[in-house]
Design an enzyme around this catalytic site. Structure first.
Site, PDB file in Angstrom:
ATOM      1  N   LYS A 203       3.869  42.339-107.197  1.00 20.67           N
ATOM      2  CA  LYS A 203       3.546  43.765-107.116  1.00 20.67           C
ATOM      3  C   LYS A 203       3.308  44.220-105.674  1.00 20.67           C
ATOM      4  CE  LYS A 203       1.592  43.902-111.798  1.00 20.67           C
ATOM      5  NZ  LYS A 203       1.768  42.464-112.098  1.00 20.67           N
TER       6      LYS A 203
ATOM      7  N   LYS B 280      -2.874  49.099-113.612  1.00 23.93           N
ATOM      8  CA  LYS B 280      -2.804  47.702-114.048  1.00 23.93           C
ATOM      9  C   LYS B 280      -3.397  46.789-112.988  1.00 23.93           C
ATOM     10  CE  LYS B 280       2.083  47.716-112.638  1.00 23.93           C
ATOM     11  NZ  LYS B 280       3.480  47.552-113.101  1.00 23.93           N
TER      12      LYS B 280
ATOM     13  N   ARG C 254      15.132  43.931-117.233  1.00 27.61           N
ATOM     14  CA  ARG C 254      14.907  42.701-116.476  1.00 27.61           C
ATOM     15  C   ARG C 254      16.278  42.197-116.003  1.00 27.61           C
ATOM     16  NH1 ARG C 254      11.413  38.443-115.945  1.00 27.61           N
ATOM     17  NH2 ARG C 254      10.038  40.170-115.295  1.00 27.61           N
TER      18      ARG C 254
ATOM     19  N   ARG D  13      14.368  45.753-122.172  1.00 28.00           N
ATOM     20  CA  ARG D  13      13.195  45.497-123.012  1.00 28.00           C
ATOM     21  C   ARG D  13      12.614  46.845-123.427  1.00 28.00           C
ATOM     22  NH1 ARG D  13      10.134  41.952-118.661  1.00 28.00           N
ATOM     23  NH2 ARG D  13      10.715  43.848-117.516  1.00 28.00           N
TER      24      ARG D  13
ATOM     25  N   ARG E 192       3.812  49.364-123.131  1.00 26.76           N
ATOM     26  CA  ARG E 192       4.336  48.191-122.437  1.00 26.76           C
ATOM     27  C   ARG E 192       5.627  47.711-123.070  1.00 26.76           C
ATOM     28  NH1 ARG E 192      -0.740  44.535-123.438  1.00 26.76           N
ATOM     29  NH2 ARG E 192      -0.258  45.375-125.497  1.00 26.76           N
TER      30      ARG E 192
ATOM     31  N   ASP F  56      12.317  44.038-112.221  1.00 31.38           N
ATOM     32  CA  ASP F  56      12.130  44.993-113.305  1.00 31.38           C
ATOM     33  C   ASP F  56      12.518  46.380-112.817  1.00 31.38           C
ATOM     34  OD1 ASP F  56      11.135  42.896-114.797  1.00 31.38           O
ATOM     35  OD2 ASP F  56       9.038  43.397-114.404  1.00 31.38           O
TER      36      ASP F  56
ATOM     37  N   GLU G  15       8.866  45.771-110.023  1.00 34.86           N
ATOM     38  CA  GLU G  15       8.341  44.447-109.664  1.00 34.86           C
ATOM     39  C   GLU G  15       9.482  43.542-109.233  1.00 34.86           C
ATOM     40  OE1 GLU G  15       5.796  42.433-112.416  1.00 34.86           O
ATOM     41  OE2 GLU G  15       4.577  44.203-112.835  1.00 34.86           O
TER      42      GLU G  15
ATOM     43  N   ASN H 265       9.697  39.540-109.533  1.00 32.14           N
ATOM     44  CA  ASN H 265       8.985  38.390-110.084  1.00 32.14           C
ATOM     45  C   ASN H 265       9.558  37.101-109.518  1.00 32.14           C
ATOM     46  OD1 ASN H 265       8.172  36.213-111.871  1.00 32.14           O
ATOM     47  ND2 ASN H 265       7.423  37.807-113.247  1.00 32.14           N
TER      48      ASN H 265
END
Length: 314
Positions: free
Chosen positions: A127, A162, A212, A226, A234, A274, A282, A284
């Protein structure tokens, strides 16, 4: 011809995973299929003695059978310098325990190839790393100061709040302009976390999905969308999101082209980004997921592409 013989997997215990959607399982199973010997250990079994990095590990045999997916041999102490590859695959939280493991693994990398590079994993929290590409992101604030967060809310209206170092959708809240719970939520976060929090402009297009995209060596190789449950903000699959087939749009290809060189410079072999709408939220680099879902929807065998990339570096 690969020079790989022994692969150690630092992960949450193999008994705790659901193999249908577990990327670590997919990667480890592909390694086994290539003839590599697998060693399983959890992060608490890692130690340093006289400068040597060791782990109490078990030889691991995998089967693609839900409920009967693994077999572990007797525990033995292994020196990670004797391994060819270490997969750094335990899930966050990205806390001091996680950071400490990267310091230890850094002692054996790159003689033993640690994937992803532990120093760069430590220095690239997903993040925070993503903020290096601020023009590709929604409006974002990192702060724990209530006045600053309230001013940000007044600017953007709908927002997501978050934890800065969370994962899997845990602790993600959609705060609407008329929501009176923000003050209480900030008090709760302040008690739970010592770090700042992250607030982002809410993107309504998330209702159509949070994509993703998996990149290998800085190049996109597959994607899934997703879709969040109707009753949830979420889209994470851990939080009940539904996976569906997806192709890359020209905008997503542009985003991947922008970030690809930075991923390669940092030695990131496997990365998941993402994207909501046209914006990235993000990057990851700890334990990206989605490999099995991509293949299940007719996409490439990303686990095989991953090992092809690893073998090219050995």
């Amino acid at each position: 011809m690969s020079g790989i013989k022994n692969v150690a997997v630092q992960m949450d215990h193999v008994s705790s995973i659901t193999i249908a959607g577990d990327s670590t399982f997919a990667m480890s199973l592909e390694a086994q299929n290539r003839g590599y010997k697998l060693f399983h250990y959890t992060p608490d079994q890692l130690s340093m003695r006289n400068g040597e990095i060791e782990a109490v590990a078990e030889p691991m045999i995998l089967r693609d059978v839900e409920g009967d997916h693994f077999e572990l041999g007797p525990q033995e102490k292994i020196n990670l310098a004797d391994m060819d590859v270490v997969l750094l695959r335990q899930d966050p939280p990205f806390d001091m325990a996680y950071i400490t493991s990267t310091h230890l693994l850094e002692r054996v990398h790159p003689k033993t190839l640690v994937v992803n590079d532990p120093a760069w994993v430590r220095n690239s929290p997903e993040k925070i790393f993503v903020t290096e590409f601020a023009d590709l992101m929604p409006k974002t604030l990192i702060s724990r100061d209530p006045a600053t967060i309230n001013a940000f809310r007044a600017e953007v209206g709908d927002m997501i709040l978050k934890p800065l170092y969370g994962n899997g959708g845990a602790g993600v809240f959609h705060i609407k302009p008329d929501d009176r719970n923000l003050a209480s939520l900030l008090e709760m976060f302040a008690q739970m976390y010592r770090e700042p929090f992250i607030a982002q402009e809410y993107l309504p297009s998330v209702r159509a999905g949070d994509k993703r995209i998996i990149l290998i060596d800085g190049e996109p190789v597959g994607a899934i969308n997703r879709v969040p449950a109707e009753s949830d903000a979420r889209s994470n699959m851990h939080a009940g999101g539904r996976a569906e087939h997806s192709e890359l749009t020209p905008r997503e290809q542009e985003i991947c082209a922008r970030i690809g060189p930075s991923l390669k410079e940092r030695g990131f072999i496997l990365v998941g980004i993402d994207i909501i709408g046209d914006l990235m939220t993000e990057i990851n680099v700890t334990s990206p997921t989605g490999l099995r879902e991509i293949q299940n929807f007719g996409g490439p065998d990303v686990a095989a592409l991953f090992w092809d990339a690893v073998e090219s570096k050995r």
